[in-house]
Design a protein around this motif. Sequence first.
Motif, PDB file in Angstrom:
ATOM      1  N   GLU A  79       0.848  -1.201   0.000  1.00 16.25           N
ATOM      2  CA  GLU A  79       0.000   0.000   0.000  1.00 16.25           C
ATOM      3  C   GLU A  79       0.891   1.262   0.000  1.00 16.25           C
ATOM      4  OE1 GLU A  79      -2.891   2.610   2.877  1.00 16.25           O
ATOM      5  OE2 GLU A  79      -2.312   0.615   3.583  1.00 16.25           O
ATOM      6  N   THR A  80       1.931   1.233   0.838  1.00 20.78           N
ATOM      7  CA  THR A  80       2.878   2.356   0.898  1.00 20.78           C
ATOM      8  C   THR A  80       3.565   2.526  -0.457  1.00 20.78           C
ATOM      9  OG1 THR A  80       3.291   1.771   3.214  1.00 20.78           O
ATOM     10  CG2 THR A  80       4.833   3.318   2.201  1.00 20.78           C
ATOM     11  N   LEU A  81       3.936   1.397  -1.064  1.00 20.10           N
ATOM     12  CA  LEU A  81       4.620   1.432  -2.362  1.00 20.10           C
ATOM     13  C   LEU A  81       3.733   2.082  -3.426  1.00 20.10           C
ATOM     14  CD1 LEU A  81       7.359   0.410  -3.597  1.00 20.10           C
ATOM     15  CD2 LEU A  81       6.059  -1.527  -4.482  1.00 20.10           C
ATOM     16  N   ASN A  82       2.459   1.724  -3.433  1.00 19.21           N
ATOM     17  CA  ASN A  82       1.537   2.300  -4.418  1.00 19.21           C
ATOM     18  C   ASN A  82       1.334   3.794  -4.187  1.00 19.21           C
ATOM     19  OD1 ASN A  82       0.795   0.303  -6.322  1.00 19.21           O
ATOM     20  ND2 ASN A  82      -0.355  -0.766  -4.720  1.00 19.21           N
ATOM     21  N   THR A  83       1.360   4.202  -2.928  1.00 17.00           N
ATOM     22  CA  THR A  83       1.249   5.633  -2.625  1.00 17.00           C
ATOM     23  C   THR A  83       2.519   6.352  -3.062  1.00 17.00           C
ATOM     24  OG1 THR A  83      -0.080   5.022  -0.703  1.00 17.00           O
ATOM     25  CG2 THR A  83       0.676   7.294  -0.796  1.00 17.00           C
ATOM     26  N   PHE A  84       3.663   5.728  -2.792  1.00 18.55           N
ATOM     27  CA  PHE A  84       4.953   6.299  -3.200  1.00 18.55           C
ATOM     28  C   PHE A  84       5.002   6.474  -4.722  1.00 18.55           C
ATOM     29  CE2 PHE A  84       9.442   6.101  -4.400  1.00 18.55           C
ATOM     30  CZ  PHE A  84      10.029   6.966  -3.481  1.00 18.55           C
ATOM     31  N   ALA A  85       4.391   5.524  -5.437  1.00 18.79           N
ATOM     32  CA  ALA A  85       4.395   5.561  -6.909  1.00 18.79           C
ATOM     33  C   ALA A  85       3.578   6.738  -7.458  1.00 18.79           C
ATOM     34  CB  ALA A  85       3.837   4.248  -7.463  1.00 18.79           C
ATOM     35  N   LYS A  86       2.758   7.348  -6.604  1.00 18.99           N
ATOM     36  CA  LYS A  86       1.968   8.513  -7.048  1.00 18.99           C
ATOM     37  C   LYS A  86       2.683   9.830  -6.758  1.00 18.99           C
ATOM     38  CE  LYS A  86      -2.300   6.005  -6.173  1.00 18.99           C
ATOM     39  NZ  LYS A  86      -3.259   5.677  -5.115  1.00 18.99           N
ATOM     40  N   LEU A  87       3.861   9.719  -6.153  1.00 14.15           N
ATOM     41  CA  LEU A  87       4.585  10.909  -5.706  1.00 14.15           C
ATOM     42  C   LEU A  87       5.667  11.286  -6.710  1.00 14.15           C
ATOM     43  CD1 LEU A  87       4.333  12.476  -3.027  1.00 14.15           C
ATOM     44  CD2 LEU A  87       6.101  11.003  -2.085  1.00 14.15           C
ATOM     45  N   ASP A  88       5.720  12.555  -7.107  1.00 17.73           N
ATOM     46  CA  ASP A  88       6.780  12.989  -8.023  1.00 17.73           C
ATOM     47  C   ASP A  88       7.118  14.462  -7.773  1.00 17.73           C
ATOM     48  OD1 ASP A  88       4.894  14.591  -9.582  1.00 17.73           O
ATOM     49  OD2 ASP A  88       4.148  12.695 -10.368  1.00 17.73           O
ATOM     50  N   ASP A  89       7.969  15.021  -8.611  1.00 13.20           N
ATOM     51  CA  ASP A  89       8.423  16.412  -8.440  1.00 13.20           C
ATOM     52  C   ASP A  89       7.257  17.391  -8.364  1.00 13.20           C
ATOM     53  OD1 ASP A  89      10.825  15.174  -8.842  1.00 13.20           O
ATOM     54  OD2 ASP A  89      11.507  16.473 -10.462  1.00 13.20           O
ATOM     55  N   TYR A  90       6.206  17.121  -9.148  1.00 14.18           N
ATOM     56  CA  TYR A  90       5.088  18.065  -9.235  1.00 14.18           C
ATOM     57  C   TYR A  90       4.377  18.225  -7.893  1.00 14.18           C
ATOM     58  CZ  TYR A  90       5.681  17.368 -14.310  1.00 14.18           C
ATOM     59  OH  TYR A  90       6.200  17.292 -15.585  1.00 14.18           O
ATOM     60  N   ASP A  91       4.278  17.118  -7.125  1.00 17.78           N
ATOM     61  CA  ASP A  91       3.641  17.193  -5.795  1.00 17.78           C
ATOM     62  C   ASP A  91       4.397  18.175  -4.909  1.00 17.78           C
ATOM     63  OD1 ASP A  91       1.771  14.431  -5.339  1.00 17.78           O
ATOM     64  OD2 ASP A  91       3.275  14.314  -6.901  1.00 17.78           O
ATOM     65  N   ILE A  92       5.728  18.078  -4.961  1.00 21.56           N
ATOM     66  CA  ILE A  92       6.563  18.904  -4.080  1.00 21.56           C
ATOM     67  C   ILE A  92       6.501  20.374  -4.496  1.00 21.56           C
ATOM     68  CG2 ILE A  92       8.900  19.216  -3.154  1.00 21.56           C
ATOM     69  CD1 ILE A  92       7.637  16.514  -2.386  1.00 21.56           C
ATOM     70  N   VAL A  93       6.604  20.626  -5.807  1.00 22.92           N
ATOM     71  CA  VAL A  93       6.587  22.016  -6.287  1.00 22.92           C
ATOM     72  C   VAL A  93       5.237  22.668  -5.983  1.00 22.92           C
ATOM     73  CG1 VAL A  93       6.713  23.507  -8.323  1.00 22.92           C
ATOM     74  CG2 VAL A  93       8.353  21.657  -8.052  1.00 22.92           C
ATOM     75  N   SER A  94       4.139  21.950  -6.273  1.00 22.50           N
ATOM     76  CA  SER A  94       2.817  22.565  -6.033  1.00 22.50           C
ATOM     77  C   SER A  94       2.590  22.787  -4.537  1.00 22.50           C
ATOM     78  CB  SER A  94       1.694  21.717  -6.635  1.00 22.50           C
ATOM     79  OG  SER A  94       1.692  20.434  -6.070  1.00 22.50           O
ATOM     80  N   ALA A  95       3.119  21.880  -3.694  1.00 29.24           N
ATOM     81  CA  ALA A  95       2.998  22.064  -2.238  1.00 29.24           C
ATOM     82  C   ALA A  95       3.778  23.308  -1.804  1.00 29.24           C
ATOM     83  CB  ALA A  95       3.506  20.833  -1.504  1.00 29.24           C
ATOM     84  N   MET A  96       4.991  23.458  -2.316  1.00 33.12           N
ATOM     85  CA  MET A  96       5.816  24.615  -1.927  1.00 33.12           C
ATOM     86  C   MET A  96       5.187  25.931  -2.380  1.00 33.12           C
ATOM     87  SD  MET A  96       9.850  23.606  -2.108  1.00 33.12           S
ATOM     88  CE  MET A  96       9.948  23.439  -3.874  1.00 33.12           C
ATOM     89  N   LYS A  97       4.511  25.901  -3.529  1.00 31.35           N
ATOM     90  CA  LYS A  97       3.842  27.117  -4.021  1.00 31.35           C
ATOM     91  C   LYS A  97       2.741  27.559  -3.043  1.00 31.35           C
ATOM     92  CE  LYS A  97       3.059  27.604  -8.515  1.00 31.35           C
ATOM     93  NZ  LYS A  97       2.638  27.213  -9.874  1.00 31.35           N
ATOM     94  N   GLU A  98       2.100  26.571  -2.402  1.00 30.71           N
ATOM     95  CA  GLU A  98       1.089  26.891  -1.383  1.00 30.71           C
ATOM     96  C   GLU A  98       1.755  27.290  -0.067  1.00 30.71           C
ATOM     97  OE1 GLU A  98      -2.190  27.121  -1.570  1.00 30.71           O
ATOM     98  OE2 GLU A  98      -2.151  26.642  -3.708  1.00 30.71           O
ATOM     99  N   TRP A  99       2.763  26.506   0.323  1.00 29.22           N
ATOM    100  CA  TRP A  99       3.366  26.694   1.646  1.00 29.22           C
ATOM    101  C   TRP A  99       4.146  28.013   1.772  1.00 29.22           C
ATOM    102  CZ3 TRP A  99       5.771  21.075   2.009  1.00 29.22           C
ATOM    103  CH2 TRP A  99       4.713  20.144   2.104  1.00 29.22           C
ATOM    104  N   GLN A 100       4.493  28.640   0.641  1.00 27.59           N
ATOM    105  CA  GLN A 100       5.237  29.918   0.742  1.00 27.59           C
ATOM    106  C   GLN A 100       4.383  31.027   1.357  1.00 27.59           C
ATOM    107  OE1 GLN A 100       6.335  31.744  -3.025  1.00 27.59           O
ATOM    108  NE2 GLN A 100       4.577  30.826  -4.053  1.00 27.59           N
ATOM    109  N   TYR A 101       3.083  30.755   1.503  1.00 24.88           N
ATOM    110  CA  TYR A 101       2.190  31.746   2.140  1.00 24.88           C
ATOM    111  C   TYR A 101       1.732  31.277   3.523  1.00 24.88           C
ATOM    112  CZ  TYR A 101       2.092  33.169  -2.738  1.00 24.88           C
ATOM    113  OH  TYR A 101       2.471  33.535  -4.000  1.00 24.88           O
TER     114      TYR A 101
END
Length: 409
Positions: free
Chosen positions: A275-297
């Motif tokens: 289950e963790t592996l399948n969740t990890f497989a959905k994670l990529d650079d875009y998740d991190i960049v879009s999160a940081m765009k929100e978190w900068q505020y």
Amino acid sequence: MIVQNKLKIFNDPIYGFITIPNSLIFDLIEHKYFQRLRRISQMGMSYLVYPGAHHTRFHHALGCMHLMQKTVNVLRFKGVSISEDEEQALYIAILLHDIGHGPFSHAMEHSIVNGVSHEQISLLFMEQLNKEFNLSLTLAIQIFKGDYPRKFLCELISGQLDMDRADYLKRDSFYTGVAEGNINSQRLIAMLNVVDNGLVVEEKGIYSIEKFLMARRLMYWQVYLHKTSVAAEQLLIRVLKRAKELSGQGVVLQASKALQFFLTHEINLKNFNSETLNTFAKLDDYDIVSAMKEWQYHEDFVLRNLCEMLINRDLLKVKLKNKEIKPEKLQDHILKLKDKYDITEKEASYFVFTGEISNQAYQTKNQQINILYKNGKVQDIIKATDQLNLKALSKTVTKYYICYPKEKL
């Protein structure tokens, strides 16, 4: 019924046309686990220094497979027996060797996943794919783990002259524009042979090896360990650590479901299940960049400023030294920041930190690069070469860095 053509061709900027050898390889490339590599950058945060470095792990994996095809042909031509099953296993193992990389390649390993390396996650992916593909990856997994008795096959996947290095030096040199890393991988492969179950390089390839080792050294100092790249990656690690810390305190952060899962769960090798592996497989650079765009505020001082720095490329000041940084110097910067912004010492330490980087172009302990002479004698490259620098390349060179904010956050 529509029959799909599975023997397709990729056009690669480095090697020209890359062919897919058979339908199993095609199906692995088409799999969602592998397609995810299109969204994982090969060089992490290096694009902040070298704007062209936007190539992906997907490019690299295909390039490695292409070089492996060339290698199999060369070795067979020289009388080395490689069965069809072994050939297939080599292609699969090298194609999937990096499939376990997380967003921006290395940042995950040191922040929100606890002590699980990308090699271990690659193995978990391969074992999962083995179940889906009727155990047709069993031999590839054996070679990937280094358990196969024919040692030279394992060396082609992970060794001093493996196809991984043969591709990434040339590819990263091309995309960064750093000419010093441009090795002649075709020439290196043409000089390979096998003696006593181990990989060797024929005598006339000695200068190509010298160039390869020098290129490796220069690429590490100039590109992979460039002080700004190192500082940017450290910032990203700290962004994820802070996000995980806040999530642990019950703060709800805006993030994709996959990233949310890793922020709110303690993940280590023991509980890294399917289950963790399948969740990890959905994670990529875009998740991190879009999160940081929100978190900068975000209202949290640390998270907001760290994200702003990365999004706007307004990074920390970095200084490289040959000696360890004195603790009092570090403490001095921390106290200045603490007083200036009225934050805790712990919060200030997210912006002020030290570390070390080391470079060893040639490792003499694990697997040597052996030169094969015409008379059948085999000798380590350091003894075989007339290039005195190579002995120096086998020594580990360590540098120390300190990062702290510029005038104002």
